[in-house]
Scaffold this active site. Structure first.
Site, PDB file in Angstrom:
ATOM      1  CB  CYS A 194       7.652  -2.944  16.258  1.00  0.00           C
ATOM      2  SG  CYS A 194       9.270  -2.676  15.515  1.00  0.00           S
ATOM      3  CB  CYS A 241       8.026  -5.589   8.547  1.00  0.00           C
ATOM      4  SG  CYS A 241       9.455  -4.875   9.372  1.00  0.00           S
ATOM      5  CB  CYS A 271       3.265   7.308   3.234  1.00  0.00           C
ATOM      6  SG  CYS A 271       3.860   6.142   4.448  1.00  0.00           S
ATOM      7  CB  SER A 306      10.788   5.914   8.862  1.00  0.00           C
ATOM      8  OG  SER A 306      10.517   5.467  10.171  1.00  0.00           O
ATOM      9  CB  CYS A 323      -0.095   5.949  11.938  1.00  0.00           C
ATOM     10  SG  CYS A 323       1.416   6.748  11.601  1.00  0.00           S
ATOM     11  CB  CYS A 349       4.234  -2.151  14.199  1.00  0.00           C
ATOM     12  SG  CYS A 349       4.133  -2.096  12.393  1.00  0.00           S
ATOM     13  CD  GLU A 405      -2.971  -1.284   2.080  1.00  0.00           C
ATOM     14  OE1 GLU A 405      -4.205  -1.155   1.994  1.00  0.00           O
ATOM     15  OE2 GLU A 405      -2.411  -1.692   3.098  1.00  0.00           O
TER      16      GLU A 405
HETATM   17  N1  SAH Z   1       9.988   0.071   9.460  1.00  0.00           N
HETATM   18  C1  SAH Z   1      10.233   1.442   9.516  1.00  0.00           C
HETATM   19  C2  SAH Z   1       9.292   2.276   8.661  1.00  0.00           C
HETATM   20  C3  SAH Z   1       7.845   1.901   8.675  1.00  0.00           C
HETATM   21  S1  SAH Z   1       6.979   2.132  10.167  1.00  0.00           S
HETATM   22  C4  SAH Z   1      10.229   1.928  10.944  1.00  0.00           C
HETATM   23  O1  SAH Z   1       9.844   1.168  11.831  1.00  0.00           O
HETATM   24  O2  SAH Z   1      10.638   3.055  11.172  1.00  0.00           O
HETATM   25  C5  SAH Z   1       6.579   3.862  10.117  1.00  0.00           C
HETATM   26  C6  SAH Z   1       6.230   4.446  11.480  1.00  0.00           C
HETATM   27  O3  SAH Z   1       4.914   4.051  11.942  1.00  0.00           O
HETATM   28  C7  SAH Z   1       7.201   3.998  12.552  1.00  0.00           C
HETATM   29  O4  SAH Z   1       7.644   5.078  13.333  1.00  0.00           O
HETATM   30  C8  SAH Z   1       6.354   3.066  13.355  1.00  0.00           C
HETATM   31  O5  SAH Z   1       6.874   2.934  14.616  1.00  0.00           O
HETATM   32  C9  SAH Z   1       4.993   3.732  13.296  1.00  0.00           C
HETATM   33  N2  SAH Z   1       3.874   2.867  13.713  1.00  0.00           N
HETATM   34  C10 SAH Z   1       3.764   1.532  13.554  1.00  0.00           C
HETATM   35  N3  SAH Z   1       2.621   1.084  14.085  1.00  0.00           N
HETATM   36  C11 SAH Z   1       1.966   2.134  14.603  1.00  0.00           C
HETATM   37  C12 SAH Z   1       0.720   2.313  15.279  1.00  0.00           C
HETATM   38  N4  SAH Z   1      -0.072   1.296  15.547  1.00  0.00           N
HETATM   39  N5  SAH Z   1       0.366   3.557  15.661  1.00  0.00           N
HETATM   40  C13 SAH Z   1       1.163   4.592  15.386  1.00  0.00           C
HETATM   41  N6  SAH Z   1       2.348   4.507  14.746  1.00  0.00           N
HETATM   42  C14 SAH Z   1       2.761   3.283  14.355  1.00  0.00           C
HETATM   43 FE1  SF4 Z   2       8.597  -3.316  10.812  1.00  0.00          FE
HETATM   44 FE2  SF4 Z   2       8.698  -2.379  13.308  1.00  0.00          FE
HETATM   45 FE3  SF4 Z   2       8.656  -0.656  11.232  1.00  0.00          FE
HETATM   46 FE4  SF4 Z   2       6.479  -2.125  11.882  1.00  0.00          FE
HETATM   47  S1  SF4 Z   2       7.427  -0.492  13.114  1.00  0.00           S
HETATM   48  S2  SF4 Z   2       7.281  -1.787   9.826  1.00  0.00           S
HETATM   49  S3  SF4 Z   2       7.410  -4.076  12.553  1.00  0.00           S
HETATM   50  S4  SF4 Z   2      10.262  -2.143  11.735  1.00  0.00           S
END
Ligand code: SAH
Ligand code: SF4
Length: 408
Positions: free
Chosen positions: A153, A149, A142, A240, A382, A156, A129
């Site tokens: 996390c 991934c 974006c 990021s 997000c 996430c 997406e």
């Molecule tokens: N993998 C990379 C980039 C994609 S995630 C990274 O982790 O930086 C992009 C952003 O969205 C990251 O800062 C991540 O922590 C945030 N994110 C993920 N899940 C989220 C959620 N449920 N609510 C708010 N932000 C979230």
């Molecule tokens: Fe992957 Fe973590 Fe970024 Fe989510 S927040 S996309 S699990 S690195």
């Protein structure tokens, strides 16, 4: 600003305590013998090699790259026949050997606030997406760097998908081109130049960890930054990362774009649970790499992303620790209200709490914007994205267990 970091988290045996792997498929850039090579995503050098391999005399190759490049990336042309400054038989040769192919748009949704979400199908039938967020006098796209991934996390939704694969450079550049197509943003010959760009900024904040796909991301960004094509400056691109420390220096040297870091916690104990890659590269190691980034990349400041999770990382003490930790790093702190998803083991911090946290950070001299969720009605904010193909959700209990939380 939006990111699309969450899809339904599928069944996986990769828990935060398991070793962090990056076993992902990378599909070959070139098509099999006899197939046509997609020119989208090739760097100028690769483009030149491809033209020479197709019979373009070496002496002419550079010039031909320049001409075709402009058609593709400046004018948005997809048909070699329309490249009128090339001889007819050369155009026919190009059409025979090459293609200008983009990911296929499966669905496109437009939110009441103007946010657009594209579900794109790529080779192998996978889906990713891309989200476009219009803002006043600018617009941010974006984009995703991987299907799924490999990291997990705990807040996430993307997490690990059954199948993870790196996007090719073409698939990454293709997301920008798809958005320009949809927004009608290619220039029209003879029309006055419009200086306000619809896609004025790109953030690598979609699905995937861009630093686990560094080569393709780098090549794609080279194409996107090229001044004779899409021409987005490196200061309008933000990558990021969750903190893949060894690749941060490479990203600075080889891409040089702005950097955002998913920081999210102020102690290793909490960060280990939220961003498990912290077990491999902890806060101290990460900060050391970040201290070097602005100098190496020639960029001004680093964005610290901090997702606000109720009673987990949102106290005044956290805010104070945060500003202490990052002292000396030119930084901005983006506070992201947590976007809940089914089965998520966390809750969004109260608004007052977020504001109190922001206030402490602000008083310490850092910009601390609170990110407003965009496109929530189309699940584009997000953490609201899901790619239907790889969907299979973990139980609440297993998600909680992985995050080291009591069973719900
Ligand atoms: N993998 C990379 C980039 C994609 S995630 C990274 O982790 O930086 C992009 C952003 O969205 C990251 O800062 C991540 O922590 C945030 N994110 C993920 N899940 C989220 C959620 N449920 N609510 C708010 N932000 C979230
Ligand atoms: Fe992957 Fe973590 Fe970024 Fe989510 S927040 S996309 S699990 S690195």
């Amino acid at each position: 600003m939006t990111c699309l970091a969450q899809t339904d988290r599928p069944m996986t045996d990769q828990s935060p305590s398991a070793p962090i792997t990056q076993d992902v498929m990378t599909i070959p850039r070139r098509l099999p013998e006899g197939g046509r090579v997609n020119l989208v995503g090739l760097t100028r050098e690769q483009f030149r090699d491809a033209l020479i391999a197709a019979g373009t005399p070496e002496k002419q190759a550079r010039m031909r790259v320049g001409q075709i490049w402009q058609w593709i990336y400046h004018w948005g042309v997809r048909d070699f026949a329309a490249m009128t400054n090339l001889a007819k038989d050369y155009r026919a040769l190009l059409a025979d050997r090459f293609e200008i192919a983009l990911p296929e748009v499966v669905t496109r949704q437009v939110s009441a606030d103007g946010t657009r979400k594209y579900l794109l199908r790529i080779a192998g039938g996978h889906e990713v997406e891309t989200v476009y967020i219009p803002e006043e006098n600018r617009g941010t796209l974006c984009i995703s760097s991987q299907v799924g991934c490999t990291l997990t996390c705990s807040f996430c939704h993307t997490g690990t998908q059954k199948l993870v694969r790196n996007l090719t450079a073409g698939e990454i550049v293709g997301q920008v081109m798809v958005a320009r197509d949809d927004l009608g943003e290619w220039p029209v010959p003879g029309a006055p130049k419009d200086e306000t760009r619809l896609v004025s900024n790109v953030v690598l904040m979609g699905m995937g960890e861009p630093l686990y796909n560094l080569e393709n991301v780098r090549d794609a960004m080279k194409v996107v930054m090229d001044g004779e094509g899409l021409s987005l400056s490196r200061r309008r691109i933000t990558l990021s990362t969750s903190g893949v420390v060894p690749e941060i220096t490479r990203a600075a040297e080889e891409i040089g774009c702005l950097l955002a870091v998913s920081f999210h916690a102020t102690t290793d104990e909490v960060r280990d649970r939220l961003v498990p890659i912290n077990k491999r590269w902890n806060i101290e190691t990460l900060l050391a790499a970040l201290r070097d980034y602005p100098r190496l990349s020639n960029s001004e400041r680093i964005t610290f992303e901090y997702v606000m999770l109720k009673d987990v990382n949102d106290s005044d003490a956290d805010a104070r620790r945060l500003v202490k930790l990052i002292a000396g790093i030119p930084a901005k702190i983006n506070l992201i209200p947590f976007n809940e998803w089914p089965g998520a083991p966390y809750e969004r911090s109260d608004w007052q709490r977020i504001e109190a946290f922001a206030d402490i950070v602000h008083k310490a001299g850092y910009a601390s914007p609170i990110r407003t969720p965009r496109g929530e009605d189309i699940m584009a904010a997000c953490g609201q994205l899901k790619s239907a193909t790889e969907r299979a959700r973990k139980s609440r209990a297993s998600i909680a267990a992985e995050a080291g939380l009591p069973r719900p």
